[in-house]
Design an enzyme around this catalytic site. Sequence first.
Site, mmCIF file in Angstrom:
data_model
loop_
_atom_site.group_PDB
_atom_site.id
_atom_site.type_symbol
_atom_site.label_atom_id
_atom_site.label_comp_id
_atom_site.label_asym_id
_atom_site.label_seq_id
_atom_site.Cartn_x
_atom_site.Cartn_y
_atom_site.Cartn_z
ATOM 1 N N HIS A 35 7.494 -41.293 7.964
ATOM 2 C CA HIS A 35 7.440 -42.369 8.958
ATOM 3 C C HIS A 35 8.841 -42.923 9.263
ATOM 4 O O HIS A 35 8.993 -44.115 9.539
ATOM 5 C CB HIS A 35 6.500 -43.492 8.514
ATOM 6 C CG HIS A 35 5.048 -43.151 8.725
ATOM 7 N ND1 HIS A 35 4.467 -43.107 9.969
ATOM 8 C CD2 HIS A 35 4.077 -42.800 7.853
ATOM 9 C CE1 HIS A 35 3.187 -42.776 9.849
ATOM 10 N NE2 HIS A 35 2.930 -42.564 8.573
ATOM 11 N N GLY A 128 -5.144 -29.531 10.464
ATOM 12 C CA GLY A 128 -5.346 -30.970 10.341
ATOM 13 C C GLY A 128 -5.112 -31.504 8.943
ATOM 14 O O GLY A 128 -5.606 -32.569 8.585
ATOM 15 N N GLY A 130 -1.965 -31.916 7.633
ATOM 16 C CA GLY A 130 -0.610 -32.452 7.520
ATOM 17 C C GLY A 130 0.424 -31.385 7.226
ATOM 18 O O GLY A 130 1.557 -31.697 6.861
ATOM 19 N N SER A 132 1.094 -29.035 9.556
ATOM 20 C CA SER A 132 1.585 -28.639 10.875
ATOM 21 C C SER A 132 1.147 -27.267 11.343
ATOM 22 O O SER A 132 1.953 -26.443 11.765
ATOM 23 C CB SER A 132 3.101 -28.708 10.912
ATOM 24 O OG SER A 132 3.450 -29.878 11.524
ATOM 25 N N ASP A 178 8.206 -31.224 12.869
ATOM 26 C CA ASP A 178 7.291 -30.110 12.591
ATOM 27 C C ASP A 178 7.788 -28.814 13.227
ATOM 28 O O ASP A 178 7.869 -27.767 12.579
ATOM 29 C CB ASP A 178 5.888 -30.423 13.126
ATOM 30 C CG ASP A 178 5.324 -31.698 12.535
ATOM 31 O OD1 ASP A 178 5.969 -32.277 11.641
ATOM 32 O OD2 ASP A 178 4.243 -32.117 12.990
HETATM 33 P P1 ADP Z 1 -1.892 -30.151 11.921
HETATM 34 O O1 ADP Z 1 -1.514 -31.294 11.026
HETATM 35 O O2 ADP Z 1 -2.466 -29.019 11.136
HETATM 36 O O3 ADP Z 1 -0.784 -29.735 12.833
HETATM 37 P P2 ADP Z 1 -3.081 -30.944 14.384
HETATM 38 O O4 ADP Z 1 -4.286 -31.752 14.678
HETATM 39 O O5 ADP Z 1 -1.771 -31.406 14.872
HETATM 40 O O6 ADP Z 1 -3.089 -30.690 12.820
HETATM 41 O O7 ADP Z 1 -3.278 -29.479 14.995
HETATM 42 C C1 ADP Z 1 -4.454 -28.756 14.761
HETATM 43 C C2 ADP Z 1 -4.837 -28.039 16.044
HETATM 44 O O8 ADP Z 1 -3.902 -26.963 16.311
HETATM 45 C C3 ADP Z 1 -6.184 -27.342 15.935
HETATM 46 O O9 ADP Z 1 -7.253 -28.238 16.229
HETATM 47 C C4 ADP Z 1 -6.037 -26.254 16.987
HETATM 48 O O10 ADP Z 1 -6.237 -26.786 18.287
HETATM 49 C C5 ADP Z 1 -4.581 -25.841 16.838
HETATM 50 N N1 ADP Z 1 -4.527 -24.762 15.844
HETATM 51 C C6 ADP Z 1 -4.060 -24.830 14.596
HETATM 52 N N2 ADP Z 1 -4.246 -23.681 13.914
HETATM 53 C C7 ADP Z 1 -4.867 -22.848 14.764
HETATM 54 C C8 ADP Z 1 -5.359 -21.519 14.658
HETATM 55 N N3 ADP Z 1 -5.256 -20.830 13.524
HETATM 56 N N4 ADP Z 1 -5.944 -20.968 15.746
HETATM 57 C C9 ADP Z 1 -6.059 -21.667 16.889
HETATM 58 N N5 ADP Z 1 -5.627 -22.924 17.050
HETATM 59 C C10 ADP Z 1 -5.039 -23.520 15.996
HETATM 60 MG MG MG Z 2 0.181 -31.039 14.192
#
Ligand code: ADP
Ligand code: MG
Length: 391
Positions: A35, A128, A130, A132, A178
Amino acid sequence: MPLIDRLATIYRQTFGDFPAHIVRAPGRVNLLGEHVDYNDGFVLPAAIDRATYIAFSPTNASHSTLLAVDFDQRASFSPASVRTKTQADSSPLPDWSLYPAGVMWALMEAGLSVPSMNAVFASDVPRGAGLSSSASVEMAFLLAWQTLGGWTLPPMQRALLGQKAENQYVGVNCGIMDQFASACGVEDRLLLLDCRSLEWKTIPLPKDVSIVIADTSVRRKLTSGEYNQRRAACEAAVRLLQQDLPHIQALRDISVEEFNRLAGKLPPEVRRRARHVVEEIERTRQAEALLEAGNIREFGRLMNECHVSLRDLYEVSCPELNAMVDIAQSLEGCYGARFTGAGFGGCTVNLVASEKAHEFSQALAERYEAETSLHPEIYISHASSGAALLK
Ligand code: ADP
Ligand code: MG
């Protein structure tokens, strides 16, 4: 079957031949500096050994066709259709495809060519959590289009375009960390990024230390409302502190001593939020020298302090994250533990003596499950290289 081989097989089943290329782009974990990116501070992430892979080939079709193996879904879009967030058949783009489509859009905005591709992709970065997964998808597609497009951008430029895609096309207000870590990762090194100047350097992580990532399996997220409130508190602190320190632009510009002298002028909640940021930035400044000297014990102590500060001052932790950190800190071989990412769920990051990493992971999983009745995923990871063309 390893993920790359699986992708090549699925590519052949889907498109009838072998993919011409394979790219890899890792997820990331942040060890210190939480943060503080939107306060012009420093962050200390590493790319991890979990990544998104794309198997792809150029095609003469007017549309790029993508198969997301992890969602078992396809999407097709062209440079024209991405502008309206639609597919070849005018249906709306599925949510997951906004990330690759956003990358295409950002590249077009930058005047770069985005030839059509057939692509099959999958990831072992948990979504989702954390770590990335979104940036790893973006950086993988950036590299895929660079491979086909006949242009070359330095990694930081690719990171900035990925951030633009996520901010302006997907609509997620993320900082640069990220995409930066996914694009610029270096094997066995941590990355120290100045979020104001975007200057960065690498810092060694001793080979006998493992990065253990523990996923609480809780997916509550910091809502955009909560996030915006934290940002607003930091901005309010700057405005109030500017009455005495007119030169400051961000909380980055105030020392811990100055802050202690003036903190009484801030309302209690704003004071707590700002104290976290000012002290966390000071911790990242100390981290550099400690890591250069190989002093993992002291660095680990800074990680522990960071967790307490996020929990009590910034108030973005949750019971499951606190349980995971408390257990970790009581286990042998653990130098430091804290939650990582925006908060309220997701993962903790632990620095652990490599010889103890397996025992540590097992004990952590067992005790966490006994305390919370939740099943955690634990990954013994290491700092890895950034996005690259593998074939
Ligand atoms: P994170 O912290 O993992 O980045 P986010 O909510 O920012 O979480 O991103 C997750 C989103 O990124 C998923 O809901 C999807 O839309 C996309 N994404 C991540 N991994 C994949 C994957 N393996 N295939 C397709 N889309 C993905
Ligand atoms: Mg993300």
